[in-house]
Design a protein around this motif. Structure first.
Motif, short mmCIF file in Angstrom:
data_model
loop_
_atom_site.label_atom_id
_atom_site.label_comp_id
_atom_site.label_asym_id
_atom_site.label_seq_id
_atom_site.Cartn_x
_atom_site.Cartn_y
_atom_site.Cartn_z
N GLU A 432 0.81 -1.21 0.00
CA GLU A 432 0.00 0.00 0.00
C GLU A 432 0.85 1.27 0.00
O GLU A 432 0.51 2.26 -0.67
N ARG A 436 0.54 4.43 -2.55
CA ARG A 436 0.28 5.85 -2.15
C ARG A 436 1.35 6.78 -2.73
O ARG A 436 1.04 7.91 -3.08
N ASP A 439 0.25 7.37 -6.10
CA ASP A 439 -0.95 8.19 -6.10
C ASP A 439 -0.62 9.68 -5.98
O ASP A 439 -1.23 10.54 -6.64
#
Length: 444
Positions: A432, A436, A439
């Motif tokens: 994750e 991110r 992102d």
């Protein structure tokens, strides 16, 4: 006249296990006593530094470590000790080696755009330091010094540390053959250390302070050597934080492929050129003709009797093989299974077989391409993988002394295009934080 005592093998009669056994390297290369003694030397030098190196040099070579500065005066004296033709030959060899390695030095690639706004390229940089081991026990292999130090120089290596065993010839006042000093000068070295064997590899691995100066720990070790040197490089490389090594470069190997049209005297001379290197060297003759094998082995016996290093060559021939094969395609299969350091193809239309060879350190095509030319002056380095290393490794090249890096640049538009892809793949792997980070670029 009796034929030389090669072990004769009929390839068609062997199963897979028999084929592997037929091409086995000499057992002494991996003998347990070699491994144990090398380990003791490395442990001792790691614990006691230069004092241990000195003790092992005195025990094994009967001489302490010595640094020979490559000064104008030293070089002038060395050149004066050589016949002018010998010095000239060294210069020509050095020029050819430099020309080849400059021409084959890796270059940075241009940027490659894989996604609009995402560009990458590969750049090359020299390694910081290189330890260069030059064999010299029974013969001064100044050619190996050229074949290592010049590619390192062309690559731009900042620190090149060359080591070689001291000469046992009392006529060499400095403890080294004058040709070695001239070769060091041709390669642009500032010094030559007289240290041999596993203790030299240990000094290059850990860095030591000696009476004549400091040998720094080196990032990567290069050079051929006997079983002790090869094992020392292997063990040094396995240490936590130990140096990288170029390749397994142990005792010399040569495979010669011949047919009915090959010249027996040339094939025999080439086989002996490697056999005289070292008692642990291995030579293999592969032929489609039993009669040709007989002719060549008879010629080997005739030639060996006239060699100054006859005893060494005969010891090597105890591990020699003569392999009879059905056809030249099978000969290539034998070569690929053995993966020789040197492969000489001395058949009609020899160049047509090169595409079938997948594993060899260097290939010499046709009767005129003597392996000896490659050993000394053709240009490519003769420091090549042995013990089957050619299945996955090439010989020393300028790139051996360099490292490559990828360089990536991304515009805001490129990030917007690629970040969602990267983020999705990161989450697919369960990472994750990776997602991110992508992102944040894609939100711009």
């Amino acid at each position: 006249m009796a034929a030389a005592a090669f072990k004769r093998i009929d390839w068609a009669s062997l199963d897979d296990a028999g084929k592997r056994e037929a091409l086995a390297r000499p057992a002494q290369r991996t003998a347990a006593d070699v491994s144990d003694v090398v380990r003791a030397i490395l442990d001792d030098v790691r614990a006691r530094g230069g004092a241990a190196v000195t003790d092992w040099c005195l025990k094994l070579d009967k001489a302490p470590p010595r640094r020979i500065a490559i000064t104008p005066a030293t070089v002038a004296d060395a050149r004066a000790a050589l016949p002018p033709a010998d010095a000239r030959a060294l210069t020509i060899a050095a020029e050819n080696i430099r020309i080849f390695h400059q021409a084959t030095r890796p270059e940075d690639t241009p940027f490659i755009e894989t996604t609009p706004g995402v560009r990458s390229k590969r750049v090359w940089r020299p390694i910081r330091s290189a330890g260069l081991y030059v064999p010299g026990g029974t013969a001064p292999l100044f050619s190996s010094l050229l074949m290592l130090a010049i590619p390192a120089q062309v690559a731009g290596v900042g620190s090149r540390v060359a080591v070689t065993p001291p000469s046992k010839d009392p006529a060499h006042a400095l403890g080294v053959h004058p040709a070695m000093i001239v070769a060091a000068a041709e390669a642009g070295l500032d010094a030559l250390w007289l240290i041999g064997g596993a203790q030299a590899i240990a000094a290059l691995t850990f860095g030591v302070e000696l009476e004549d100066g400091i040998i720094p720990a080196c990032d990567k070790l290069f050079g051929p050597g006997n079983a002790w040197v090869a094992e020392a490089k292997k063990q040094a490389n396995a240490l936590p934080g130990g140096p990288a090594v170029d390749m397994p470069a142990g005792p010399s190997e040569l495979m010669v492929i011949v047919d009915r049209d090959s010249a027996p005297e040339i094939a025999a001379a080439d086989l002996l050129s490697q056999a005289e290197h070292d008692a642990d060297a291995q030579v293999i003759l592969v032929s489609t003709s039993r009669a040709t094998i007989d002719y060549i082995l008879t010629e080997v016996e005739a030639q060996i009797a006239t060699l100054p290093r006859e005893a060494v060559a005969r010891a090597s021939l105890a591990e020699a093989r003569a392999v009879l094969v059905r056809d030249l395609d099978t000969a290539c299969e034998v070569a690929n299974l053995y993966a020789p350091e040197h492969l000489a193809i001395q058949v009609e239309y020899a160049d047509e077989l090169v595409d079938q060879i997948q594993a060899a350190g260097a290939i010499f095509v046709g009767r005129w391409a003597a392996e000896t030319l490659g050993d000394y002056a053709a240009g490519p380095s003769h420091v090549l993988p042995t013990d089957g290393g050619a299945r996955t490794l090439g010989g020393v090249a300028t790139a051996s002394f360099m490292t490559s890096m990828s360089v990536q640049t991304v515009t805001e538009t490129g990030a917007a295009r690629l970040a969602p892809i990267a983020a999705r793949l990161a989450r697919l792997e369960g990472l994750e934080a990776h997602a991110r980070a992508a992102d944040l670029r894609g939100e711009g």
